[in-house]
Design a protein around this motif. Structure first.
Motif, PDB file in Angstrom:
ATOM      1  N   TYR A 103       0.614  -1.185   0.105  1.00  0.00           N
ATOM      2  CA  TYR A 103       0.099  -0.001   0.101  1.00  0.00           C
ATOM      3  C   TYR A 103       0.839   1.119   0.120  1.00  0.00           C
ATOM      4  O   TYR A 103       0.549   2.088  -0.705  1.00  0.00           O
ATOM      5  CB  TYR A 103      -0.746   0.000   1.300  1.00  0.00           C
ATOM      6  N   LYS A 129      -5.677  -9.874  -2.252  1.00  0.00           N
ATOM      7  CA  LYS A 129      -6.031  -8.872  -1.274  1.00  0.00           C
ATOM      8  C   LYS A 129      -5.178  -7.765  -1.285  1.00  0.00           C
ATOM      9  O   LYS A 129      -5.269  -6.798  -1.138  1.00  0.00           O
ATOM     10  CB  LYS A 129      -6.001  -9.552   0.230  1.00  0.00           C
ATOM     11  N   SER A 130      -3.785  -8.051  -1.441  1.00  0.00           N
ATOM     12  CA  SER A 130      -2.588  -7.215  -1.455  1.00  0.00           C
ATOM     13  C   SER A 130      -3.110  -6.430  -3.014  1.00  0.00           C
ATOM     14  O   SER A 130      -2.231  -5.178  -2.621  1.00  0.00           O
ATOM     15  CB  SER A 130      -1.298  -7.506  -1.029  1.00  0.00           C
ATOM     16  N   ALA A 133      -5.724  -3.878  -2.079  1.00  0.00           N
ATOM     17  CA  ALA A 133      -5.697  -2.936  -0.834  1.00  0.00           C
ATOM     18  C   ALA A 133      -5.253  -1.682  -1.202  1.00  0.00           C
ATOM     19  O   ALA A 133      -5.872  -0.671  -0.931  1.00  0.00           O
ATOM     20  CB  ALA A 133      -4.425  -3.451   0.113  1.00  0.00           C
ATOM     21  N   LYS A 162     -15.354  -3.849   0.208  1.00  0.00           N
ATOM     22  CA  LYS A 162     -13.957  -2.942   0.520  1.00  0.00           C
ATOM     23  C   LYS A 162     -14.107  -1.521   0.214  1.00  0.00           C
ATOM     24  O   LYS A 162     -13.362  -0.687   0.617  1.00  0.00           O
ATOM     25  CB  LYS A 162     -12.944  -3.548  -0.408  1.00  0.00           C
TER      26      LYS A 162
END
Lengths: 262, 82
Positions: A103, A129-130, A133, A162
């Motif tokens: 991030y 997910k990464s 993000a 999200k």
């Protein structure tokens, strides 16, 4: 401050990497400063699709673990001075990735680019997910088959949870001849079911495979209907109102033999 | 046999997809949904006379919006609350 967009799908093998490379290159052709980031840690592919595998020195994990600076890891594309690749690491697994660090890296990078495209790995685990993000927007890639659309629906739900709002749909490997014969899901049905804005339809095209075999990016070397489809996606991302290509196959008349090779 | 086999596999795919997504998008399992129905009926039943056989409660999801729809025919207010 650039736009950070994740290219994702849920299902593997639908063309995320090809689309990342070609849409990225199309945006760069429009004069935008673009970086494509390979988030498929452990199974890197974007460098190969772009034909840049021999130029990779450092990767995103080297930045994360302090072995190099961001600029040292960026690989410039051969033809375009405003188009860059940030490669994935081969030596790590997706579990090694620290989501906060990624991030941070992306938020520094976006300061000096117009577009940051994140090529997400398949699946919905840590790698996904990464990749998601740091993203503010998403391009969902589907192929016209039941399993791909089903997985996309699941991923869209996750992205909405999200708080990602700008989610657009790309239908890849679309074969209008099959659709016309009612042998393939129609693009309108896919759009209806998923309830997303359609931003592009890329036709099934042999030249896409050819350019990948050569390690070339299609939109930088070839000018055909798939190139046009990728360029239109880039223009729509730029806010231009571009009509969709008429992909309906031409009727094969007696003279069609003279048109072959077009 | 194969003469009667449907050839419009694209339409078959569409029908299958719709059914699959209805199941995937269900937020609650059938048993939890029943449990919730029971509790909703219990609460309403303590205030209103309702026709328990004609109750319809379902979770719907159209496009990207989820809704809870309940159709509960009311006969009147409970005697104890009049």
């Amino acid at each position: 401050m650039g736009r950070v967009i994740v290219v994702t799908s849920g299902k593997g093998g639908v063309g995320k990497t090809t689309i990342t490379a070609n849409v990225g290159a199309s945006l760069a052709k429009l004069g935008k400063k673009v970086v494509v980031v390979d988030m498929d840690i452990g199974l890197r592919n974007l460098d190969v699709v772009m034909g840049l595998e021999n130029r990779v020195v450092y990767n995103i994990m080297d930045i994360a673990e302090g072995r190099c600076k961001i600029n040292q890891a960026l690989v410039r594309e051969k033809h375009l001075s405003n188009f860059f690749l940030l490669p994935a690491s081969q030596m790590h697994t997706k579990e090694d990735v620290n989501i906060e660090t990624v991030y941070e890296i992306i938020s520094i990078i976006k300061e000096s680019f117009d577009y940051v495209l994140l090529d997400s790995p398949a699946g919905i685990e840590n790698g996904f997910k990464s990749a998601v993000a740091p993203a503010e927007e998403a391009l969902i890639v589907v192929t016209p088959d039941v399993s791909s659309v089903r997985d996309a629906d699941r991923v869209i739900g996750l992205l909405e949870n999200k708080g990602i709002e700008g989610i657009s749909l790309i239908i890849n490997r679309y074969d209008s001849t099959l659709v016309k014969k009612r042998k393939m899901l129609d693009k309108n049905d896919i759009v209806d079911v998923l309830g997303l804005d359609l931003i592009g339809v890329v036709p099934e095209n042999k030249a896409v495979i050819d350019s990948e075999n050569r390690g070339e990016i299609l939109v930088l070397t070839t000018n055909n209907v798939a190139t046009k489809a990728f360029e239109n996606i880039a223009r729509r991302m730029e806010g231009e109102d571009v009509p969709f290509l008429n992909l309906v196959p031409e009727k094969r008349g007696i003279f069609s033999i003279f048109k072959r090779g077009e | 046999m194969s003469w009667f086999r449907r050839n419009d596999t694209g339409s078959i795919a569409k029908e299958r997809l719709k059914l699959i997504l209805v199941q995937d998008r269900a937020l609650l399992s059938p048993s939890l949904l029943n449990e919730m129905k029971g509790k909703i009926i219990e609460v309403i039943n303590s205030y209103l006379e309702i026709n328990q056989n004609e109750i319809e409660i379902k979770i719907g999801r159209e496009s990207r919006r989820t809704t809870l729809e309940a159709i509960i025919p009311v006969k009147g207010v409970k005697k104890s609350h009049r």
